[in-house]
Design an enzyme around this catalytic site. Structure first.
Site, PDB file in Angstrom:
ATOM      1  N   MET A   1       0.844  -1.202   0.000  1.00  0.00           N
ATOM      2  CA  MET A   1       0.000   0.000   0.000  1.00  0.00           C
ATOM      3  C   MET A   1       0.880   1.252   0.000  1.00  0.00           C
ATOM      4  O   MET A   1       0.419   2.353   0.326  1.00  0.00           O
ATOM      5  CB  MET A   1      -0.936  -0.012   1.206  1.00  0.00           C
ATOM      6  CG  MET A   1      -1.908  -1.194   1.149  1.00  0.00           C
ATOM      7  SD  MET A   1      -3.474  -0.889   1.952  1.00  0.00           S
ATOM      8  CE  MET A   1      -2.935  -0.617   3.620  1.00  0.00           C
TER       9      MET A   1
ATOM     10  N   HIS B   1       9.230  -3.407   3.417  1.00  0.00           N
ATOM     11  CA  HIS B   1       8.744  -3.655   2.055  1.00  0.00           C
ATOM     12  C   HIS B   1       9.917  -3.994   1.136  1.00  0.00           C
ATOM     13  O   HIS B   1       9.843  -4.909   0.316  1.00  0.00           O
ATOM     14  CB  HIS B   1       8.080  -2.404   1.469  1.00  0.00           C
ATOM     15  CG  HIS B   1       6.847  -1.938   2.185  1.00  0.00           C
ATOM     16  ND1 HIS B   1       6.775  -0.725   2.822  1.00  0.00           N
ATOM     17  CD2 HIS B   1       5.629  -2.512   2.343  1.00  0.00           C
ATOM     18  CE1 HIS B   1       5.570  -0.565   3.332  1.00  0.00           C
ATOM     19  NE2 HIS B   1       4.852  -1.632   3.074  1.00  0.00           N
TER      20      HIS B   1
ATOM     21  N   GLY C   1       4.731 -10.416   4.124  1.00  0.00           N
ATOM     22  CA  GLY C   1       5.509 -10.318   5.357  1.00  0.00           C
ATOM     23  C   GLY C   1       4.828 -11.010   6.527  1.00  0.00           C
ATOM     24  O   GLY C   1       3.602 -10.957   6.673  1.00  0.00           O
ATOM     25  N   GLU C   2       5.642 -11.649   7.359  1.00  0.00           N
ATOM     26  CA  GLU C   2       5.116 -12.285   8.576  1.00  0.00           C
ATOM     27  C   GLU C   2       4.648 -11.248   9.593  1.00  0.00           C
ATOM     28  O   GLU C   2       3.964 -11.578  10.546  1.00  0.00           O
ATOM     29  CB  GLU C   2       6.193 -13.184   9.192  1.00  0.00           C
ATOM     30  CG  GLU C   2       6.482 -14.412   8.346  1.00  0.00           C
ATOM     31  CD  GLU C   2       7.566 -15.294   8.931  1.00  0.00           C
ATOM     32  OE1 GLU C   2       8.289 -14.837   9.847  1.00  0.00           O
ATOM     33  OE2 GLU C   2       7.700 -16.439   8.459  1.00  0.00           O
TER      34      GLU C   2
ATOM     35  N   GLN D   1      -2.881 -12.069   7.908  1.00  0.00           N
ATOM     36  CA  GLN D   1      -3.087 -11.761   6.482  1.00  0.00           C
ATOM     37  C   GLN D   1      -2.376 -12.794   5.602  1.00  0.00           C
ATOM     38  O   GLN D   1      -2.941 -13.302   4.632  1.00  0.00           O
ATOM     39  CB  GLN D   1      -2.544 -10.361   6.181  1.00  0.00           C
ATOM     40  CG  GLN D   1      -2.400 -10.036   4.710  1.00  0.00           C
ATOM     41  CD  GLN D   1      -1.983  -8.593   4.483  1.00  0.00           C
ATOM     42  OE1 GLN D   1      -2.820  -7.711   4.500  1.00  0.00           O
ATOM     43  NE2 GLN D   1      -0.692  -8.358   4.288  1.00  0.00           N
TER      44      GLN D   1
ATOM     45  N   LEU E   1      11.044  -7.150   9.434  1.00  0.00           N
ATOM     46  CA  LEU E   1      12.190  -6.261   9.664  1.00  0.00           C
ATOM     47  C   LEU E   1      11.859  -5.280  10.776  1.00  0.00           C
ATOM     48  O   LEU E   1      10.737  -4.767  10.839  1.00  0.00           O
ATOM     49  CB  LEU E   1      12.531  -5.485   8.392  1.00  0.00           C
ATOM     50  CG  LEU E   1      13.878  -5.913   7.799  1.00  0.00           C
ATOM     51  CD1 LEU E   1      13.687  -7.226   7.067  1.00  0.00           C
ATOM     52  CD2 LEU E   1      14.437  -4.857   6.898  1.00  0.00           C
TER      53      LEU E   1
ATOM     54  N   SER F   1       6.810  -0.231   9.980  1.00  0.00           N
ATOM     55  CA  SER F   1       5.435  -0.133   9.486  1.00  0.00           C
ATOM     56  C   SER F   1       5.225   1.251   8.892  1.00  0.00           C
ATOM     57  O   SER F   1       5.775   2.236   9.412  1.00  0.00           O
ATOM     58  CB  SER F   1       4.467  -0.342  10.655  1.00  0.00           C
ATOM     59  OG  SER F   1       3.181   0.115  10.311  1.00  0.00           O
TER      60      SER F   1
ATOM     61  N   ARG G   1       2.750   2.943   9.198  1.00  0.00           N
ATOM     62  CA  ARG G   1       2.052   3.732  10.215  1.00  0.00           C
ATOM     63  C   ARG G   1       3.010   4.368  11.229  1.00  0.00           C
ATOM     64  O   ARG G   1       2.615   5.301  11.931  1.00  0.00           O
ATOM     65  CB  ARG G   1       1.040   2.867  10.966  1.00  0.00           C
ATOM     66  CG  ARG G   1      -0.148   2.454  10.113  1.00  0.00           C
ATOM     67  CD  ARG G   1      -1.018   1.462  10.853  1.00  0.00           C
ATOM     68  NE  ARG G   1      -2.036   0.880   9.997  1.00  0.00           N
ATOM     69  CZ  ARG G   1      -3.260   1.385   9.809  1.00  0.00           C
ATOM     70  NH1 ARG G   1      -3.615   2.463  10.465  1.00  0.00           N
ATOM     71  NH2 ARG G   1      -4.114   0.792   9.018  1.00  0.00           N
TER      72      ARG G   1
HETATM   73  P1  AMP Z   1       1.513  -2.948   3.454  1.00  0.00           P
HETATM   74  O1  AMP Z   1       2.013  -1.907   2.537  1.00  0.00           O
HETATM   75  O2  AMP Z   1       1.494  -2.544   4.892  1.00  0.00           O
HETATM   76  O3  AMP Z   1       0.224  -3.572   2.984  1.00  0.00           O
HETATM   77  O4  AMP Z   1       2.580  -4.120   3.405  1.00  0.00           O
HETATM   78  C1  AMP Z   1       2.953  -4.744   2.200  1.00  0.00           C
HETATM   79  C2  AMP Z   1       3.716  -6.002   2.518  1.00  0.00           C
HETATM   80  O5  AMP Z   1       4.896  -5.671   3.260  1.00  0.00           O
HETATM   81  C3  AMP Z   1       2.911  -6.991   3.387  1.00  0.00           C
HETATM   82  O6  AMP Z   1       3.160  -8.309   2.915  1.00  0.00           O
HETATM   83  C4  AMP Z   1       3.485  -6.769   4.752  1.00  0.00           C
HETATM   84  O7  AMP Z   1       3.380  -7.898   5.597  1.00  0.00           O
HETATM   85  C5  AMP Z   1       4.952  -6.487   4.414  1.00  0.00           C
HETATM   86  N1  AMP Z   1       5.587  -5.770   5.529  1.00  0.00           N
HETATM   87  C6  AMP Z   1       5.123  -4.680   6.168  1.00  0.00           C
HETATM   88  N2  AMP Z   1       5.959  -4.347   7.182  1.00  0.00           N
HETATM   89  C7  AMP Z   1       6.963  -5.262   7.174  1.00  0.00           C
HETATM   90  C8  AMP Z   1       8.116  -5.456   7.968  1.00  0.00           C
HETATM   91  N3  AMP Z   1       8.422  -4.671   8.988  1.00  0.00           N
HETATM   92  N4  AMP Z   1       8.939  -6.487   7.667  1.00  0.00           N
HETATM   93  C9  AMP Z   1       8.636  -7.326   6.621  1.00  0.00           C
HETATM   94  N5  AMP Z   1       7.558  -7.198   5.830  1.00  0.00           N
HETATM   95  C10 AMP Z   1       6.726  -6.160   6.107  1.00  0.00           C
END
Ligand code: AMP
Length: 281
Positions: free
Chosen positions: A30, A37, A149-150, A155, A178, A187, A189
């Site tokens: 997103m 990411h 991501g875990e 999700q 990470l 994050s 956020r």
């Molecule tokens: P998002 O943009 O928040 O929807 O995240 C996109 C992808 O990045 C998802 O698969 C998340 O799980 C992954 N992701 C978000 N934060 C982290 C993180 N700190 N470490 C690894 N993967 C992440």
């Protein structure tokens, strides 16, 4: 770097690449990209000949319009970050009308109970929205591998279930979380947190580590009680849930078992909702 905003152009470009034997990796995001990411993107680049990244803030997964409107976005910066990794990344950056030409609404999926607790319980229709957009993106990109991501473990399980149930010919690749040096999970956020709120937010990871440390000696009820007490000591944190569950079914654990388990937490820090989890094995 190639940037596509419409479905038919990216589809025909990827079809050509696939026909000549390319292996396609896909990282849906997103936006408001950070190193978490980027670690997924780098893994995809290592494991595939072609990497597609999507940036799309999906309206149907937000149960709160203010949360959607204030979701951080910085496309120019994101493009710069992706270019700094590789100019060969293909970016898909559609708008809502392109993805939801049939109207901004979720389709309905059966997640076999994986959505019963945690985010599924706290955020109404969140996972129906996630599955709707990922299902649409999968049918556009048709990747060999998709990276999740875990950090968002529920999700990840929901998508693994979706791919399995719909017999989609894509491998879901799990990627480790990470973190900042102080343990705070990266994050998008986090950019909404002040410096001091960020420090306070590290208590979520501390609580998860406490659970991990005590998992083999204390019973689960005691661990949950102590975690709640620890979090309550910080008036800036409003706990949404803390839960220990097995990785496969995401059912709350009542007593010890020999399965792979994780501890999960969600909380508001200065009004910003953060989630995190760690494995307990
Ligand atoms: P998002 O943009 O928040 O929807 O995240 C996109 C992808 O990045 C998802 O698969 C998340 O799980 C992954 N992701 C978000 N934060 C982290 C993180 N700190 N470490 C690894 N993967 C992440």
């Amino acid at each position: 770097m190639l940037i596509f905003t419409d479905i038919s152009s990216i589809k025909s470009h990827l079809n050509k690449l696939e026909k000549v034997g390319n292996i396609i990796g896909f990282v849906p995001t997103m936006g408001s990209l950070h190193n978490g990411h980027l670690s997924l993107v780098k893994k995809s680049i290592l494991e595939n000949n072609v990497t597609v990244v999507s940036i799309f803030v999906n309206p149907t997964q937000f149960d709160n319009s203010e949360d959607l409107q204030t979701y951080p976005s910085n496309i120019e910066n994101d493009i710069g970050l992706l270019k700094s990794i590789s100019d060969e990344i293909i970016l898909f950056n559609p708008d809502s009308d392109e993805i939801y030409s049939d109207g901004i609404k979720s389709h309905q999926f059966d997640f076999n109970g994986l959505d019963k607790h945690m985010e599924g319980k706290s955020r109404q229709n969140h996972f129906q929205g996630v599955a709707t957009v990922v299902n649409k993106l999968l049918s556009i990109v048709e990747p060999d591998n998709i990276y999740f991501g875990e950090k968002d473990f529920q999700q990840l399980r929901i998508i693994e279930n979706l791919v399995f149930e719909k017999k989609i010919n894509t491998k879901v690749v799990r990627c480790e979380t990470l973190r900042e040096l102080d343990g705070l999970a990266l994050s998008s956020r986090n950019s909404k947190l002040s410096f001091s709120s960020k420090k306070i937010a590290t208590n979520l990871f501390k609580a998860l580590n406490f659970a991990k440390e005590k998992f083999s000696t204390l019973d689960i009820f005691e661990i949950e009680k102590k975690v709640r007490e620890k979090i309550k000591a910080h008036s800036e944190i409003k706990l949404d849930y803390f839960m220990i569950a097995d990785e496969e079914k995401l059912e709350p654990l009542i007593s010890g078992n020999n399965k792979k388990n994780r501890a999960f937490i969600a909380a508001y820090i200065s009004g910003v909702r953060l989630i995190d989890n760690i494995k307990l094995y």
